[in-house]
Design an enzyme around this catalytic site. Structure first.
Site, mmCIF file in Angstrom:
data_model
loop_
_atom_site.group_PDB
_atom_site.id
_atom_site.type_symbol
_atom_site.label_atom_id
_atom_site.label_comp_id
_atom_site.label_asym_id
_atom_site.label_seq_id
_atom_site.Cartn_x
_atom_site.Cartn_y
_atom_site.Cartn_z
ATOM 1 N N ASP A 10 -64.511 -36.680 -129.873
ATOM 2 C CA ASP A 10 -64.124 -37.746 -130.409
ATOM 3 C C ASP A 10 -63.580 -37.621 -131.737
ATOM 4 O OD1 ASP A 10 -65.975 -41.106 -130.345
ATOM 5 O OD2 ASP A 10 -63.886 -40.341 -131.351
ATOM 6 N N ASP A 112 -58.073 -39.963 -127.514
ATOM 7 C CA ASP A 112 -58.880 -39.293 -128.643
ATOM 8 C C ASP A 112 -59.912 -38.797 -128.208
ATOM 9 O OD1 ASP A 112 -59.544 -42.155 -128.446
ATOM 10 O OD2 ASP A 112 -60.274 -41.854 -130.632
ATOM 11 N N GLU A 113 -60.241 -38.666 -126.624
ATOM 12 C CA GLU A 113 -61.579 -38.325 -126.491
ATOM 13 C C GLU A 113 -61.675 -37.526 -125.125
ATOM 14 O OE1 GLU A 113 -64.487 -41.490 -125.686
ATOM 15 O OE2 GLU A 113 -63.677 -42.848 -127.179
#
Length: 414
Positions: A10, A112-113
């Site tokens: 993350d 973003d993960e």
DNA sequence: TCTGGGGTCCTAGGACCC
DNA sequence: TCTGGGGTCCTAGGACCC
């Protein structure tokens, strides 16, 4: 059977970190991450919400999703920068490339993960690997991440959320009681504000308290979602890490207008501008759809929607526009509107759908749409526009996300 | 100058069919 | 006139995620 080892990566304050890195690389002296700062929308266009915040900004109580206006009230010397999605997509892609060096089982969950299933790679200790990934991202790409490690995706994700930034955490079954149960219930994945309120209303404030409930009780109260979060609270979840993207279910675009729309003519123009983008995207993906839905938000922020199922799937801009116009005319009460959104669902692949002899959408129209798309991809969206938009003050094509490089959207189900 | 935009999934009621 | 009942489709709305 051996326990799985799942990583969840993350990016810390993703948009803000990426913006900061980009600016440092381009000669800026100040690191946005070290001062109270946010990435925020344009208030003059009524897009003014906080998309990401720095840690110093967080210390002022600024929250993602709140208005830029109220963020500024909390911190008068706040630095506010506009978003730049192309840069973020590039940063994200670089990170995914790096992660894929460690395992073929990498699932991009959002910009973003990502999840990695590391179970098969027992030759290296997972903690060493996690730290190595974290340090390499910092050294080679310039931003920090949290990595959560657990026996399933849910626990890995909960772990990465523990303490930020730049950390590695584990959350195995034996650690649930100490690390997860004391947390407030709204920290649990899938417990949003509505469910938090309901749970708090019956005296349930921590994840542990939720976990201890009788499943029959929670099921009779909150039905299926209740059972889901009860299982999550107990660390139970077993979906696989998928390295291919699930099929797209719907394609939609929307816009908050910079002024309230109070007449049909302008309403229709916004619908056309959005239809152009939805049409372009569905054709780009070589899909057709047979459900068009229109959702409006009025000046009091109340949203409502209507949809129409078509007899024949379409990918035509004109059809999308004409149906949404019809829906608008039947649902609009005359009140001022602040947001329009159109989406198409009931998707099927183009070659499968198109054979209908009854098809009213002529080959010629189809060819025209495709030709217009090509010109716009080649020379820019505004190289070819409908004349009604000239001098109108309304953008002729509205919406984002034209397959930069198709990345799977996450769903709320892991 | 107060509150974005992209999604997925679930539920519930009515129509319609056998 | 005592009002079956199960399945599917369609629609509107609501919950959640990043």
């Amino acid at each position: 059977m051996e326990e799985k080892i799942i990583f969840h990566i993350d990016v810390n304050s993703a948009y803000l970190s990426w913006e900061a890195v980009y600016r440092l690389q381009h000669g800026e002296k100040i690191d946005l991450r070290k001062i109270p700062s946010i990435v925020g929308g344009d208030e003059s266009k009524r897009h003014g919400i906080v998309l990401a915040k720095s840690i110093p900004a967080k210390e002022y109580g600024i929250l993602t999703g709140e208005s830029v206006y109220s963020a500024r009230q909390k911190c008068p010397n706040l630095t506010i920068v506009p978003p730049n999605y192309e840069i973020y997509m590039k940063a994200s892609n670089s990170m995914m490339d790096l992660l894929r060096e460690y395992s073929p089982y990498v699932q991009r969950y959002s910009i973003d993960e990502a999840f990695i299933d590391y179970s098969c790679h027992r030759e290296n200790h997972y903690l060493d690997v996690a730290y190595q990934i974290k340090e390499r991202i910092k050294d080679e790409l310039g931003f920090t991440v949290n990595i959560g490690i657990g026996p399933n995706k849910l626990l890995a994700k909960m772990a990465s959320d523990l303490k930020k930034p730049d950390r590695v955490h584990t959350l195995f079954y034996h650690e649930i009681k100490d690390k997860m149960w004391p947390l407030p219930v709204e920290k649990l994945f899938m417990v949003g504000s509505k469910t938090k309120r309901k749970l708090n209303g019956r005296g349930i404030f921590t994840i542990g308290e939720l976990a201890q409930l009788d499943p029959d009780y929670i099921y009779s109260w909150l039905k299926k979602p209740g059972l889901l979060i009860w299982n999550y609270a107990n660390g139970r979840e077993n979906s696989p890490v998928k390295n291919s993207s699930p099929p797209v279910k719907s394609i939609g675009n929307s816009t908050t207008t910079s002024f309230d729309v109070d007449n049909k003519r302008e309403g229709h123009m916004f619908l056309l501008a959005i239809s152009e983008m939805v049409g372009m995207r569905i054709r780009e993906l070589d899909l057709m759809g047979d459900v068009i839905s229109l959702s409006l938000k009025n000046h009091q922020f109340y949203s409502y929607s209507h949809q129409k199922k078509l007899d024949i799937p379409t990918d035509s801009t004109n059809t999308i526009y004409n149906i949404s116009k019809k829906l608008f005319d039947e649902m609009w009460t005359g009140e001022p509107i602040r947001r329009f959104s159109i989406s198409i669902s009931g998707l099927c692949s183009n070659d499968f759908c198109q054979l209908s002899l009854l098809e009213e959408y002529k080959e010629r129209d189809k060819a025209l749409d495709r030709t217009i798309d090509r010109i716009r991809y080649k020379y820019g969206y505004n190289s070819l526009i409908r004349s009604c938009f000239l001098h109108s003050g309304i953008k002729p094509i509205i919406g984002g996300v034209v397959a930069e490089e198709d990345y799977p959207m996450m769903s709320s189900i892991l």
